[in-house]
Design a protein around this motif. Structure first.
Motif, PDB file in Angstrom:
ATOM      1  N   ILE A  37      -3.033   3.408   3.425  1.00  0.00           N
ATOM      2  CA  ILE A  37      -1.613   3.746   3.575  1.00  0.00           C
ATOM      3  C   ILE A  37      -1.264   4.631   2.372  1.00  0.00           C
ATOM      4  O   ILE A  37      -1.510   4.244   1.243  1.00  0.00           O
ATOM      5  CB  ILE A  37      -0.746   2.467   3.539  1.00  0.00           C
ATOM      6  CG1 ILE A  37      -1.283   1.393   4.496  1.00  0.00           C
ATOM      7  CG2 ILE A  37       0.716   2.795   3.808  1.00  0.00           C
ATOM      8  CD1 ILE A  37      -1.112   1.673   5.944  1.00  0.00           C
ATOM      9  N   PRO A  38      -0.699   5.821   2.588  1.00  0.00           N
ATOM     10  CA  PRO A  38      -0.407   6.693   1.446  1.00  0.00           C
ATOM     11  C   PRO A  38       0.638   6.060   0.523  1.00  0.00           C
ATOM     12  O   PRO A  38       1.482   5.316   1.014  1.00  0.00           O
ATOM     13  CB  PRO A  38       0.149   7.960   2.100  1.00  0.00           C
ATOM     14  CG  PRO A  38       0.570   7.565   3.467  1.00  0.00           C
ATOM     15  CD  PRO A  38      -0.281   6.385   3.868  1.00  0.00           C
ATOM     16  N   PRO A  39       0.602   6.381  -0.771  1.00  0.00           N
ATOM     17  CA  PRO A  39      -0.354   7.233  -1.489  1.00  0.00           C
ATOM     18  C   PRO A  39      -1.699   6.551  -1.718  1.00  0.00           C
ATOM     19  O   PRO A  39      -1.781   5.334  -1.606  1.00  0.00           O
ATOM     20  CB  PRO A  39       0.345   7.458  -2.830  1.00  0.00           C
ATOM     21  CG  PRO A  39       1.139   6.219  -3.044  1.00  0.00           C
ATOM     22  CD  PRO A  39       1.614   5.810  -1.674  1.00  0.00           C
ATOM     23  N   SER A  40      -2.719   7.357  -2.018  1.00  0.00           N
ATOM     24  CA  SER A  40      -4.046   6.792  -2.170  1.00  0.00           C
ATOM     25  C   SER A  40      -4.852   7.561  -3.212  1.00  0.00           C
ATOM     26  O   SER A  40      -4.948   8.782  -3.167  1.00  0.00           O
ATOM     27  CB  SER A  40      -4.754   6.838  -0.815  1.00  0.00           C
ATOM     28  OG  SER A  40      -6.138   6.914  -0.993  1.00  0.00           O
ATOM     29  N   GLY A  60      -4.271  -0.566   0.783  1.00  0.00           N
ATOM     30  CA  GLY A  60      -3.686   0.211  -0.308  1.00  0.00           C
ATOM     31  C   GLY A  60      -4.304   1.595  -0.413  1.00  0.00           C
ATOM     32  O   GLY A  60      -3.668   2.540  -0.869  1.00  0.00           O
ATOM     33  N   SER A 118       1.445   1.370  -3.948  1.00  0.00           N
ATOM     34  CA  SER A 118       0.276   1.444  -4.810  1.00  0.00           C
ATOM     35  C   SER A 118      -0.749   2.415  -4.228  1.00  0.00           C
ATOM     36  O   SER A 118      -0.858   2.561  -3.023  1.00  0.00           O
ATOM     37  CB  SER A 118      -0.354   0.070  -4.936  1.00  0.00           C
ATOM     38  OG  SER A 118      -1.644   0.188  -5.473  1.00  0.00           O
ATOM     39  N   GLY A 119      -1.492   3.069  -5.095  1.00  0.00           N
ATOM     40  CA  GLY A 119      -2.529   3.974  -4.619  1.00  0.00           C
ATOM     41  C   GLY A 119      -3.905   3.352  -4.684  1.00  0.00           C
ATOM     42  O   GLY A 119      -4.890   3.997  -4.389  1.00  0.00           O
ATOM     43  N   GLY A 127       0.802  -1.213   0.000  1.00  0.00           N
ATOM     44  CA  GLY A 127       0.000   0.000   0.000  1.00  0.00           C
ATOM     45  C   GLY A 127       0.835   1.264   0.000  1.00  0.00           C
ATOM     46  O   GLY A 127       0.387   2.313  -0.435  1.00  0.00           O
ATOM     47  N   ALA A 128       2.063   1.150   0.490  1.00  0.00           N
ATOM     48  CA  ALA A 128       2.933   2.329   0.508  1.00  0.00           C
ATOM     49  C   ALA A 128       3.496   2.638  -0.872  1.00  0.00           C
ATOM     50  O   ALA A 128       4.183   3.627  -1.051  1.00  0.00           O
ATOM     51  CB  ALA A 128       4.068   2.136   1.509  1.00  0.00           C
TER      52      ALA A 128
HETATM   53 NA    NA Z   1      -1.521   3.338  -0.858  1.00  0.00          NA
END
Ligand code: NA
Ligand code: NA
Lengths: 306, 433, 157
Positions: free
Chosen positions: B151-154, B148, B109-110, B106-107
């Motif tokens: 957790i940024p980006p999003s 995902g 992938s958005g 998740g850090a």
């Molecule tokens: Na993310």
């Protein structure tokens, strides 16, 4: 008739207050036949979009800068270092002024009537750090965000900065994190409205004279009776006249507001300002003139010079 | 006019239910506003098109593509193996690996789909082999996949920041703590459930074995671990804007996927590019028409009228927050995350301001609830994708998924709504508030 | 066909990514941002969105919430529902198309230009018209397929 009026600043900003007063005066003078509903904070789109929507009659009115997408000659409105003081500004952009008359025609070609000019401020540079030789035009290595307007990009470069094109929606964050070190293309009022938390230094370099216009769609205007049209025009004239009397003081107030938040207001000498103006006239003017049509542009500059 | 707007939204929901593609559902609502509400349509396409031109939105396809590439290329797999080196041998550890890996992914992938798409095919069979029920493993990874978006980006926070004119960086940070709590909840619940599963465990490695394994896998995963560092470090370190970071993520992952992890080949690279573009095209056309509908609402002052209508019913803050959460959960059941945000955020923001909920806390509330919509049936895109990847019937995944939602998500939804500091502490710490 | 679509869409998205990447490098590493690059990105970006949407129609993978479909028992009922969905899409889409056409005429008449390089914006705008037409064509195609399936089902009794 209800008119939707858009402007670019938040609710309760100076322009918002002044426009609402104008709306009140129009309603009173027309016996509530013409009611103006104010949409602050670009709720109806950024000024370029709003201008186009006004030209097709989808939005009625706005008080905002001139968008140059439909006609690049409108760049004449933000021509850098054209006026050096408030007296000159009034002669150039006020009633009967050369730029003002040119803008009336350009708007007319887009089915838009200009009712009034709204003088805002002389532009400057805001930085999120200390200035480096702010009075000189030598390269200083400071990256500033410029709007997507050619004259600002060239002016930034001519004054020694590194202009970085970043969209407005990302500009605040970019200054905050340090992607860029500052912003060019606005003035004390604009920086206070949008960048006050990240402005550490303000350099009032008089880069350009920021003027907005009160515009109305021809379609909306002709929907009104002759009498109401005349009233609206008279009220707009009064709105502009009042603004010219307070604009200079308002600029000082905004600089003080920035200073009140801890920003350093750099003071530049007349010689330094003159050197900047000379550099920009020499390097930037020819390029912009080329873009807007040399003959057309030069005729206006000649009229301004008189 | 509020009645006409209600009618428009009613038709929108009806069209949705009939399975009409989202862009046309919004188009139908616009037709109601035009024919019944008598609003001006002139110049509206122009407006919508100019909204789409905003470079901020470009981050969406780019973060989606970065996610697709990382699942195809072996980047995600190497992260999974690295996380697994720490806890894989613990009883129930593999479930924890699922939750934590999804958070790590998740850090980068958005999107909420990358986790399940990237590690589902690897971890679901592995978990089944070790004694976890297949449906449970699928539900766990699908639910964790949603991290995902937290957790940024999003992508959802980019859209929220864009439509409400709020700092995207602050919005990113607002869902981080809720996301980490959800990850912890899933891990704990999993460890508790794992007591009853007939699990096959590896022998407990000695400390030296463990450290050599961690080092080995860590070195292999190093280029992958570098990705979140580049993206988040780049954004918060003042090197690039979120959109540029998304582009850098794509440009970085291509050579790493082709040359280092070698999972990327021309055929799956081109397929990934097409997948991301198609997913995004569908979103963008929906955004075009939903922005037009939302602008029609703004021009008719519907949000303000809605606030006064609601205030006539009640002004009780707690009650309003509960109502809004229930509504968001219902919306999340029938539409996807981005749609929910575009439609709801501008409508409800004035109400939030009126009851003194900060736009950044509202970002977190919307982020957590709409992300959860990805796993709440009937429209549960992430859960359905999970069922397809896990090769289990949707009906069997729903039960374990609901259990995880109730234990993992719901407490955090409530916490986010009623404990402002949970979402505001980090943005404040970073100076965005 | 599939290959062409893949190359076209991947090419577009990579162009856009590369443009943004160059912007970071020139600004952060070389300290000389490229002027006008961001406005040229508008064109591949817009075509990417629009052709992506067309491909979603081609693959019938637009976001939908098939809530009702879950409750339908027979294949025939599902096809009837799909027909209804396509007919509604076509009605709404054609109405929107008239407004898109209106916008195209505006864009052609006014011939707007990008701020510093003066590239005509029409070249981006026209992507929307192309996309709408192709999407509706695919909708019609899907509808015909469904109708044929229904007729075929009847023929088999
Ligand atoms: Na993310
Ligand atoms: Na859902």
């Amino acid at each position: 008739r209800d008119l939707k009026l858009s402007h670019v600043r938040p609710q309760d900003a100076t322009i918002d207050v002044e426009v609402r007063a104008f709306a009140g005066a129009v309603a009173a003078a027309t016996g509530d036949r013409v009611k103006i509903e104010v949409f602050p904070a670009s709720a109806l789109g950024d000024y370029t979009t709003v201008q186009e929507r006004i030209s097709v009659g989808a939005i009625d009115m706005a008080v905002q800068p001139a968008g140059t997408a439909a006609d690049r000659r409108m760049q004449i409105s933000s021509f850098p270092f054209l006026a050096e003081n408030w007296e000159q500004a009034r002669a150039v952009y006020g009633p009967g002024g050369a730029v003002r008359e040119a803008m009336v025609e350009l708007y007319a070609a887009q089915d838009i009537t200009m009712l009034a000019a709204y003088p805002v401020y002389f532009g400057g540079i805001a930085l999120n750090r200390e200035a480096v030789t702010p009075g000189s035009t030598d390269p200083n290595g400071i990256k500033v965000r410029v709007p997507g307007i050619k004259s600002f990009q060239l002016t930034g470069e001519a004054l020694g900065y590194i202009p970085a094109p970043i969209p407005f929606s990302e500009a605040f964050t970019a200054v905050q994190t340090g992607v860029v070190d500052g912003v060019i293309g606005s003035g004390a009022e604009g920086y206070y409205a949008s960048f006050r938390d990240v402005t550490k230094t303000y350099i009032p370099a008089n880069t350009h004279f920021e003027v907005w216009y009160m515009i109305i769609s021809n379609e909306s205007l002709s929907d009104m009776s002759e009498e109401d049209q005349a009233t609206l025009r008279a009220q707009a004239e009064a709105f502009e006249a009042t603004r010219w009397t307070v604009a200079e003081a308002d600029q000082g107030v905004n600089e003080q507001k920035l200073a009140g938040l801890g920003a350093t207001i750099v003071s530049l000498s007349d010689a330094e300002l003159e050197a900047m103006a000379a550099k920009v006239r020499e390097t930037v003017w020819p390029q912009i003139l080329e873009d807007v049509g040399a003959d057309w542009g030069q005729a206006i500059l000649d009229a301004v010079a008189q | 006019m509020v009645e006409v707007a209600m009618l428009a939204v009613g038709l929108l929901v009806l069209l949705l239910t009939l399975g009409v593609p989202l862009p046309w559902c919004f188009g139908g609502a616009i037709m109601v506003m035009y024919f019944v509400g008598d609003v001006i349509m002139k110049g509206n396409i122009l407006w919508g098109v100019q909204q789409l031109g905003n470079p901020v939105l470009l981050a969406i396809p780019l973060f989606v593509l970065a996610g697709t590439i990382m699942s195809e290329s072996g980047i995600a797999a190497s992260l999974l193996r690295f996380v697994n080196a720490f806890v894989g041998h613990v009883r129930g550890g593999l479930g924890v690996v699922a939750a934590v890996s999804c958070a790590v992914i998740g850090a980068i992938s958005g999107s909420g789909l990358t986790g399940i798409a990237a590690i589902g095919p690897l971890l679901i069979p592995e978990m089944e082999k070790r004694g976890y029920p297949r449906a449970y493993a699928t539900a766990l990874i699908a639910n964790s996949s949603i991290l995902g978006l937290l957790i940024p980006p999003s992508v959802t926070m980019i859209v929220y920041g864009w439509v409400t004119d709020t700092s995207i960086l602050a919005c990113f940070l607002s869902t981080l703590l809720p996301g980490l709590i959800i990850m912890t909840n899933f891990s704990v619940v999993n460890l508790w459930l794992a007591r009853k599963f007939p699990l096959v465990l590896d022998d407990k490695p000695s400390l030296s074995e463990l450290s050599s394994e961690v080092t080995k896998r860590g070195i292999h995963a190093f280029p992958a671990i570098l990705m979140p560092v580049i993206i988040l470090g780049g954004i918060y370190g003042g090197i690039m804007t979120p959109t540029e970071a998304a582009a850098v993520a794509v440009i970085y992952s291509v050579p790493v996927g082709f040359l280092i992890y070698k999972g990327l080949r021309w055929d799956n690279f081109l397929a990934a590019g097409k997948e991301a573009s198609t997913a995004v095209g569908a979103i963008m056309l929906m955004i075009l028409f939903s922005m037009i509908l939302s602008q029609i609402f703004v021009m008719e002052s519907i949000p303000q009228k809605l606030v006064s209508a609601i205030f006539e019913v009640t002004q009780n803050r707690t009650l309003l927050l509960i109502m809004i959460i229930v509504m968001l959960l219902l919306v999340g059941m029938v539409v996807n995350d981005v749609t929910a945000i575009i439609l709801i955020a501008p409508l409800l923001l004035p109400l939030m301001t009126a009851i003194e909920v900060s736009p950044i806390q509202f970002a977190a509330i919307m982020g957590v609830t709409t992300a959860m919509g990805g796993v709440t049936p009937p429209y549960a895109s992430i859960l359905y994708l999970g069922a397809r990847i896990g090769n289990v019937p949707v009906t069997s995944v729903i039960r374990p998924a609901m259990f995880l939602i109730l234990t993992g998500y719901m407490p955090v939804v409530i916490l986010t709504a009623f404990w402002p500091d949970l979402s505001l502490w980090l943005p404040r710490l970073f100076g965005y508030l | 066909m599939e290959r062409i679509v893949q190359i076209l869409l991947t090419g577009l998205i990579c162009t856009v990514a590369l443009g943004q990447f160059v912007q970071v490098i020139t600004r952060y590493v070389f300290q000389t941002p490229v002027m006008g690059l961001e406005e040229t990105m508008l064109y591949p970006m817009f075509w990417l969105y629009m052709l992506g949407a067309v491909n979603a129609s081609r693959e019938n993978s637009h976001i939908r919430a098939n809530v009702l479909e879950i409750f339908l028992e027979t294949e025939r009922a599902r096809i009837v529902l799909a027909c209804l969905g396509e007919v509604l899409s076509l009605i709404i889409g054609l109405w929107l198309l008239t407004w898109v056409w209106d916008f195209m005429r505006y864009s052609w008449r006014v011939w707007r230009e990008s701020p510093t390089l003066y590239i005509p914006v029409f070249y981006a705008d026209v992507a929307l018209l192309v996309a709408m037409v192709l999407m509706l064509a695919w909708s019609a195609l899907h509808l015909m397929r469904h109708l044929r399936a229904l007729a075929g089902g009847q023929a088999h009794g």
